[in-house]
Design an enzyme around this catalytic site. Structure first.
Site, PDB file in Angstrom:
ATOM      1  N   SER A 246       0.892  -1.070   0.045  1.00  0.00           N
ATOM      2  CA  SER A 246      -0.051  -0.053  -0.085  1.00  0.00           C
ATOM      3  C   SER A 246       1.081   1.114  -0.009  1.00  0.00           C
ATOM      4  CB  SER A 246      -1.001   0.038   1.305  1.00  0.00           C
ATOM      5  OG  SER A 246      -1.617   1.207   1.322  1.00  0.00           O
ATOM      6  N   ARG A 247       0.894   2.116  -1.020  1.00  0.00           N
ATOM      7  CA  ARG A 247       1.814   3.133  -1.184  1.00  0.00           C
ATOM      8  C   ARG A 247       1.143   4.322  -0.468  1.00  0.00           C
ATOM      9  NH1 ARG A 247       0.937   1.234  -6.444  1.00  0.00           N
ATOM     10  NH2 ARG A 247       2.880  -0.174  -6.967  1.00  0.00           N
ATOM     11  N   VAL A 248      -0.088   4.314   0.080  1.00  0.00           N
ATOM     12  CA  VAL A 248      -0.673   5.583   0.563  1.00  0.00           C
ATOM     13  C   VAL A 248      -1.005   5.481   1.850  1.00  0.00           C
ATOM     14  CG1 VAL A 248      -2.340   7.326   0.238  1.00  0.00           C
ATOM     15  CG2 VAL A 248      -1.182   6.613  -1.708  1.00  0.00           C
TER      16      VAL A 248
END
Length: 677
Positions: free
Chosen positions: A543-545
């Site tokens: 998950s990049r955010v």
């Protein structure tokens, strides 16, 4: 055009060859290159050439082809036939006019009409066809060229109805205000005014006519000013969306059955982009891609109209993702958290639990003031019915909308369904609400778009997908965002689903969507078959955010969970053939197995945030050491029941502050120890 071409075209027009025969001749000449070469070869005798022409080509074209063979102009025929087709279309569309009437026109009226058409289209002669049509009630409708002049009672009555509908709300409001002041407005006077002002007004509407029809696609000649994505209406009442804008024709995808449509059927512009009626009444309903209810619970009154294709919010209108959207699944909320406004991809082979994660997430939004939109694309109707049944069972339909474009629906319905779902989601987002949308799944969406594009004769690219298949999904997913307070403060969180083949995430469509989204949850068949549910691959998922939206309590409780699991997997592979292990390796393996067992979660059983934090903290601090793996689930369940009874202060503090302080952590350790004793 050369002199030879012009002479050949004149000859074709003189012969008045049927257009279908001309098109068939062109197809033979372009596809059977051997035949064209043989006819052009001077060494082949005329007798042999006559035999080839009589066997291969339509009878109406044989004389013309033999003439071209004699003049050695066979190579020019495909280009000449194209010009001939254009000339026929021009003749059909501009010179011929059709008048639909109820009461026959007098000779004087017919003469005036002919003069008007000749002046309007600058033609020396016009062919006018008169058709009696009782359906228009009165007056007449003229179709000439690409314009329609509607002076019928049917259209005038329709306009009067629309005017009354648009004024109804206004007059109702005025009446309510008047009632407060002691006088009630009279709606009868409004109706009298409309009837008194009734008159048949004519106006030019740009029209076209169908030249080719099949497989849900109509090729339309005319409508020179039509827009891409515009809704057009066919004479049978069904609608279509403009998808191809060519030099002289328009490609339209039909939004319904083409029953009753034929070549020559008229098409009228509506002047508006394809959209969907939206209102709060959509909550709890199942609708198709056009917003029509399919659950048998009655009509839905639309309070607004949202276009299905809409520009994504700009950078200035957005604000950072900082509020979590809990899935209720411990493996995801702890390691791959999702924030409101994020786009998190769910990817994996078929039958690995992709839809289950999405449904669990929807169920977990109960009492969290989140509207959920579930878009089913290309699935069996029975599968969608099961999902709807599950949502009803757990009370999730009260805040959900289901859009269904099943496998039996035409490709255009499957193509527009995610855009229609996003339009519904944007309606609720425009009211400042948080919305979750699930696209299940975009693989089938891409396949439907490919089928539609190939039928529209767009050039195929990699894996036969058209060149704009990346833009297909990017313009859809970019609409998911979190708006700032100035623009309403709502958010749209997307959970697109992609189905892979044999775990190949490097295929065309999966890589496209991975590059558009803010992370992916990768589900693996091997883990699923081994009993790990949900079958999340902790190495390939990311998950990049969402980490920015994760609560401080969860961050502290999860700690090095992902690293611990990675070390466990590596050590497990390394030691699978070892007979003797040292104490530290044994402890690492035992800890990893315990964490793996803890992260297993049954279907439709989302866990609240406080429960996840307590269990993860206890697991990471060795409070479950010595408990057999088979008894761990039961032990955790009894522990949480004990804490709900004797540790309400711990739960209340976690729910309110969302911070795991040292004092709170010490109290958790004490209550777990007390439970063990």
């Amino acid at each position: 055009m050369s002199t030879f071409d012009k002479d050949l075209l004149k000859e074709l027009l003189r012969l008045d060859v049927p257009q279908d025969d001309a098109e068939e001749t062109k197809r033979i000449l372009t596809e059977c290159t051997d035949a064209a070469d043989t006819l052009s070869n001077p060494l082949v005798t005329q007798e042999e050439k006559r035999g080839i022409v009589s066997r291969l080509f339509p009878e109406s074209m044989q004389k013309f082809i033999l003439s071209a063979v004699k003049n050695r102009t066979v190579g020019l025929l495909p280009e000449v036939i194209d010009e001939y087709s254009d000339a026929i279309l021009e003749k059909q569309g501009s010179i011929k006019a059709v008048v639909r009437y109820v009461t026959p026109l007098t000779e004087a009226q017919q003469a005036d009409l002919r003069k008007y058409i000749m002046d309007r289209f600058v033609k020396e002669d016009v062919s006018i066809e008169y058709r009696q049509d009782p359906d228009i009630i009165g007056g007449f409708i003229l179709n000439a060229g690409d314009a329609e002049y509607d002076k019928s009672y049917r259209t005038a009555l329709k306009r009067m109805k629309e005017n009354l509908h648009s004024k109804a709300a206004e007059y109702t409001e005025l009446s309510e205000n008047a009632a407060e002041k002691g006088s009630v407005g009279d709606i009868i006077s409004v109706l009298k005014t409309e009837v008194k002002d009734f008159e048949v007004k004519s106006g030019a509407t740009e029209t076209g006519f169908v030249t080719r029809l099949g497989d849900g696609i109509a090729q339309v000649h005319g409508m020179n000013s039509v827009m891409y994505g515009e809704l057009v209406e066919f004479e049978t009442g069904i609608r279509g969306i403009v998808q191809n804008l060519e030099e002289k024709t328009v490609g339209v995808v039909l939004l319904g059955d083409d029953h009753g449509l034929t070549e020559g059927s008229s098409v009228v512009r509506t002047g508006k982009r394809a959209g969907i009626g939206v209102s709060d009444e959509l909550l709890g309903r199942v609708v198709d891609a056009l917003g029509t209810p399919i659950d048998g619970l009655g009509a839905i009154n639309a309070e607004d109209y949202f276009p299905i294709e809409r520009e994504a919010p700009g950078v200035i209108e957005r604000k950072p993702v900082s509020v979590p959207l809990q899935t209720g699944i411990m493996a995801i909320d702890s390691m791959f958290p999702i924030g409101r406004g994020q786009r998190e991809l769910i990817i994996g082979d078929r039958q690995t639990g992709k839809t289950s994660i999405a449904v669990d997430t929807i169920i977990n939004q109960k009492d969290k003031d989140v509207v959920c939109v579930y878009v089913a694309i290309g699935q069996k109707s029975s599968t969608v019915a099961q999902v709807v049944g599950t949502l009803k069972k757990y009370g999730a339909m009260d805040y959900s909308v289901v859009i269904c474009a099943s496998a039996s629906d035409p490709a255009p319905f499957q193509y527009i369904s995610p855009y229609s779902g996003t339009a519904i989601a944007e309606y609720f987002m425009s009211k400042g609400r948080d919305v979750l949308i699930v696209y299940d799944d975009l693989s089938k969406h891409a396949v439907a778009y490919r089928a539609m594009s190939l039928l529209l004769h767009r050039p195929p690219g990699r894996e036969a997908y058209p060149g704009d298949v990346f833009y297909l999904h990017s313009r859809l997913l970019e609409r998911s965002s979190r708006l700032d307070d100035e623009h309403g403060g709502g958010s749209l969180t997307a959970l697109p689903v992609i189905e892979t083949l044999a775990g190949d995430i490097s295929a065309y469509i999966p890589t496209n969507v991975i590059s558009i989204t803010d992370g992916q949850i990768f589900l693996e068949s091997e883990l699923f078959n081994a009993g790990q549910r949900p079958a999340v691959n902790f190495g390939l998922s990311v998950s990049r955010v969402g980490g920015a939206a994760q609560t401080k309590a969860m961050k502290k409780a999860a700690g090095n969970l992902r690293i611990d699991l990675a070390q466990f997997k590596e050590m497990e592979i390394f030691t699978q053939f070892s007979s003797e292990l040292d104490q530290s390796t044994t402890e690492l393996l035992d800890h990893g197995r315990m964490l793996t067992e803890l992260l297993k979660q049954p279907l439709y059983n989302p866990l609240p945030q406080y429960e996840q934090v307590i269990l993860l903290y206890a697991a990471q601090h060795g409070l479950f050491k010595g408990i057999p793996l088979k008894e761990l689930k039961e032990y955790c369940s009894e522990l949480m029941n004990y804490i709900r009874t004797y540790g309400q202060d711990i739960i209340a503090e976690l729910e309110q502050n969302k911070v795991l302080s040292d004092d709170l952590a010490e109290r958790i350790e004490r209550i777990v120890t007390a439970f063990e004793e």
